[in-house]
Write an enzyme that holds these catalytic residues in place. Structure first.
Site, PDB file in Angstrom:
ATOM      1  CD  GLU A  98      -2.705   1.502   0.701  1.00  0.00           C
ATOM      2  OE1 GLU A  98      -3.188   2.707   0.352  1.00  0.00           O
ATOM      3  OE2 GLU A  98      -2.772   0.861  -0.581  1.00  0.00           O
ATOM      4  CG  HIS A 101      -0.908   2.341  -4.748  1.00  0.00           C
ATOM      5  ND1 HIS A 101      -0.917   2.455  -6.236  1.00  0.00           N
ATOM      6  CD2 HIS A 101      -1.889   2.908  -4.370  1.00  0.00           C
ATOM      7  CE1 HIS A 101      -1.895   2.892  -6.549  1.00  0.00           C
ATOM      8  NE2 HIS A 101      -2.451   3.487  -5.745  1.00  0.00           N
ATOM      9  CG  HIS A 168      -8.549   5.758  -6.416  1.00  0.00           C
ATOM     10  ND1 HIS A 168      -7.922   7.113  -6.486  1.00  0.00           N
ATOM     11  CD2 HIS A 168      -7.686   4.937  -6.242  1.00  0.00           C
ATOM     12  CE1 HIS A 168      -6.693   7.002  -6.392  1.00  0.00           C
ATOM     13  NE2 HIS A 168      -6.316   5.616  -6.058  1.00  0.00           N
TER      14      HIS A 168
END
Length: 378
Positions: A98, A101, A168
């Site tokens: 995460e 990213h 998103h």
């Protein structure tokens, strides 16, 4: 923490910035546009990997991880969460996925800010003469990447609500499309014939159909409905299985729940999967026809050829996710294939509308010269 995160984003961005600066390309701005596009494509692929590995809540706060700039500093909190729930949303590996990213996303933001600053400086320095450095589009990119960042935050704070995650995804692909359009503006293009110019509207329709299909695919992914039909070409042994469209396509609801807070019934997942699968054949047929038409024009031939290749690969990866029980690598490739198709259709739209129009013998000579002098494009 915010300063530390900004430094991380800057450090990641320094790699493509340095590669652009030391390259032999005379037009550094054009080079930076395409490098930014490449990193954005990588970000979309890694975003798919993040989503498909259930790492979207690997750090359950935003923008940091348990109030820290990296998982090393938050190791105690992450380890405690993993010990309490070993297969839960927070583990050491998922936290790193995460945060990587997020670092990539910040690097893309830095690159877009750099493009905007360069465009404004060159535009002012040239006294508003150099058309390729009009700053309005790079400025719009900056505003758009800020909006994308906001939805990235809401993805976490709203606990992976499907409509937020899907938006998103769509915003990320829109950012990719905008960068492709900006890149097309920087390149020289082989002239197109009247036949190629006539494909302007069909190309726009093809891109809109693909956007609908990507939205449906995003809805499949964010609702974890990829294996709702595990046979093909039938679904649960029938052409039209039992489906719950009302709950499946209710947009504002929590992950895995109906609008009333009940658990989402399986027929709702089947409906989500079946619609995406069925509409895929419409998109494949139309894009294949469009690519076939593009092959007949010298200025569009390369893009048409790549469209045929990618649409075939997209079909193969889509079917493989069903027959091979959704392997991670192929699922990520399927997401990347959708992004690549969008990029190609953006280029086809630009060329069909704005590439020079070929006329007669002189144009045929210019086509040959352009083919020799133009930088590689798709």
């Amino acid at each position: 923490m915010l300063i530390q995160l900004a430094i991380m984003g800057l450090l990641v961005a320094l790699i493509p910035l340095t590669l652009t600066w030391v390259s032999n390309d005379v037009n550094k701005y054009r080079k930076l546009v395409w490098v930014t596009l490449f990193l954005t494509f990588d970000l979309i692929m890694f975003g798919a990997f993040t989503r498909l590995t259930d790492s979207g809540l690997g750090c359950p706060d935003w923008p940091g991880c348990y109030g820290h700039s990296n998982p090393l500093l938050a190791h105690e909190h992450i380890s405690a969460a993993q010990e309490a729930m070993p297969t839960g949303p927070v583990t050491v590996a998922k936290a790193w996925i995460e945060m990587i990213h997020r670092y990539l996303a910040m690097a893309v933001g830095v690159l877009i800010i750099t493009l905007m600053v360069i465009a404004w400086r060159r535009w002012i320095k040239s006294r508003h003469i150099e058309i390729k450095f009009r700053p309005w589009f790079p400025s719009a990119l900056f505003l758009f990447v800020c909006l994308q960042g906001a939805f990235g935050a809401w993805t976490v704070t709203m606990k992976l609500q499907p409509i937020i995650v899907t938006i998103h995804l769509l915003l990320g692909l829109t950012l990719l499309a905008m960068l492709a359009w900006l890149g097309a503006q920087q390149n020289e293009h082989v002239p197109v014939s009247a036949l190629g110019r006539a494909l302007a509207w069909p190309a726009l329709i093809g891109m809109l159909l693909l956007v609908v299909q990507i939205a449906l695919g995003g809805w499949v992914s964010t609702n974890y409905a990829a294996l709702a039909c595990n046979d093909f070409p039938l679904c649960h042994g029938t052409v039209i299985p039992q489906m719950d469209f009302e709950n499946g396509f209710t947009l504002w609801r929590h992950l895995g729940k109906t609008a009333d807070g009940e658990y989402l019934p399986f027929p709702a997942l089947t409906a989500i999967h079946w619609v995406h699968r069925s509409f895929a054949f419409v998109v494949i047929a139309y894009v294949a026809w469009l690519a076939h038409k593009a092959l007949k024009d010298a200025g569009l031939r390369k893009t048409g050829r790549w469209l045929l290749i990618v649409i075939a690969l997209q079909l193969v990866t889509g079917l493989s996710t069903i027959y091979l029980n959704w392997p991670l690598a192929i699922a990520v490739m399927h997401n990347g294939g959708a992004a690549l198709l969008l990029l190609l259709l953006v280029m086809l739209n630009y060329k069909a509308r704005y590439a020079p129009l070929a006329e007669g013998k002189t144009a045929r000579i210019s086509v040959l010269r352009a083919g020799e002098n133009t930088a590689p494009t798709i």
